[in-house]
Design a protein around this motif. Sequence first.
Motif, PDB file in Angstrom:
ATOM      1  N   ARG A  36       0.861  -1.182   0.000  1.00  0.00           N
ATOM      2  CA  ARG A  36       0.000   0.000   0.000  1.00  0.00           C
ATOM      3  C   ARG A  36       0.895   1.229   0.000  1.00  0.00           C
ATOM      4  N   PHE A  69       0.180   7.425  -7.195  1.00  0.00           N
ATOM      5  CA  PHE A  69      -0.089   7.038  -5.818  1.00  0.00           C
ATOM      6  C   PHE A  69      -1.181   7.897  -5.175  1.00  0.00           C
ATOM      7  N   GLY A 118      -3.891   8.340  -6.833  1.00  0.00           N
ATOM      8  CA  GLY A 118      -5.086   7.790  -7.446  1.00  0.00           C
ATOM      9  C   GLY A 118      -5.463   8.443  -8.757  1.00  0.00           C
ATOM     10  N   ASN A 141      -8.786   1.224   2.974  1.00  0.00           N
ATOM     11  CA  ASN A 141      -7.529   0.665   2.480  1.00  0.00           C
ATOM     12  C   ASN A 141      -6.336   1.143   3.305  1.00  0.00           C
ATOM     13  N   ARG A 187       0.978   0.340  -9.029  1.00  0.00           N
ATOM     14  CA  ARG A 187       1.688   1.608  -8.824  1.00  0.00           C
ATOM     15  C   ARG A 187       3.149   1.372  -8.452  1.00  0.00           C
ATOM     16  N   SER A 206      -3.831  -0.062  -7.441  1.00  0.00           N
ATOM     17  CA  SER A 206      -2.948   0.123  -6.286  1.00  0.00           C
ATOM     18  C   SER A 206      -1.674  -0.720  -6.348  1.00  0.00           C
ATOM     19  N   GLN A 207      -1.797  -2.016  -6.592  1.00  0.00           N
ATOM     20  CA  GLN A 207      -0.623  -2.897  -6.605  1.00  0.00           C
ATOM     21  C   GLN A 207       0.308  -2.582  -7.776  1.00  0.00           C
ATOM     22  N   VAL A 225       0.525   5.734  -0.528  1.00  0.00           N
ATOM     23  CA  VAL A 225      -0.360   6.883  -0.645  1.00  0.00           C
ATOM     24  C   VAL A 225       0.488   8.148  -0.758  1.00  0.00           C
TER      25      VAL A 225
END
Length: 166
Positions: A37, A90, A92, A64, A101, A98-99, A39
Amino acid sequence: MLLTDQPVLDPRVYRDGMARYAGHVQIVTTRLAGVLRGVTVTAACSVSDAPPTVLVCLNGSNRNNDIFEQSRVFALNSLAAHHQPLAAAFAGMGGVPSQERFGLGAWRELVTGAPVLEDAAISFDCELMEVKRMSTHFVMFGAVKAMHFGPTAPSLIYLDRGFRAL
């Protein structure tokens, strides 16, 4: 426009004000049981140098992000100007899953196992010390266990709802 003595400040007005607040762009990452993960954030800073401690604010309404508290580790990766596409992914933007990225950059592990960006300006590898919940967000306090210095390059900042180099 002067706003004083408002019983409740309009969240939209607050967001407009925060858009004028320049923030260094970073990606906070973690790993738990093979799940990655990451962000993009601007709400992160140093807390102390004795012991070395950082804090990161994350959106608590995004389920998440629960993985950060579950994994008990994170890396704070400070981005350079050339990382703008990575920061956007990252965040969005562009619809990159997500994976996937993580495939847009080169990553390594230091002490905790959280993904560290190889060419980040600086990365702080942290163990989660404490989490404080505040309204829509939560604040993670991390004990810095290792650091990785990348190449020197202009920093990536976010200002007026857009990326800028400094």
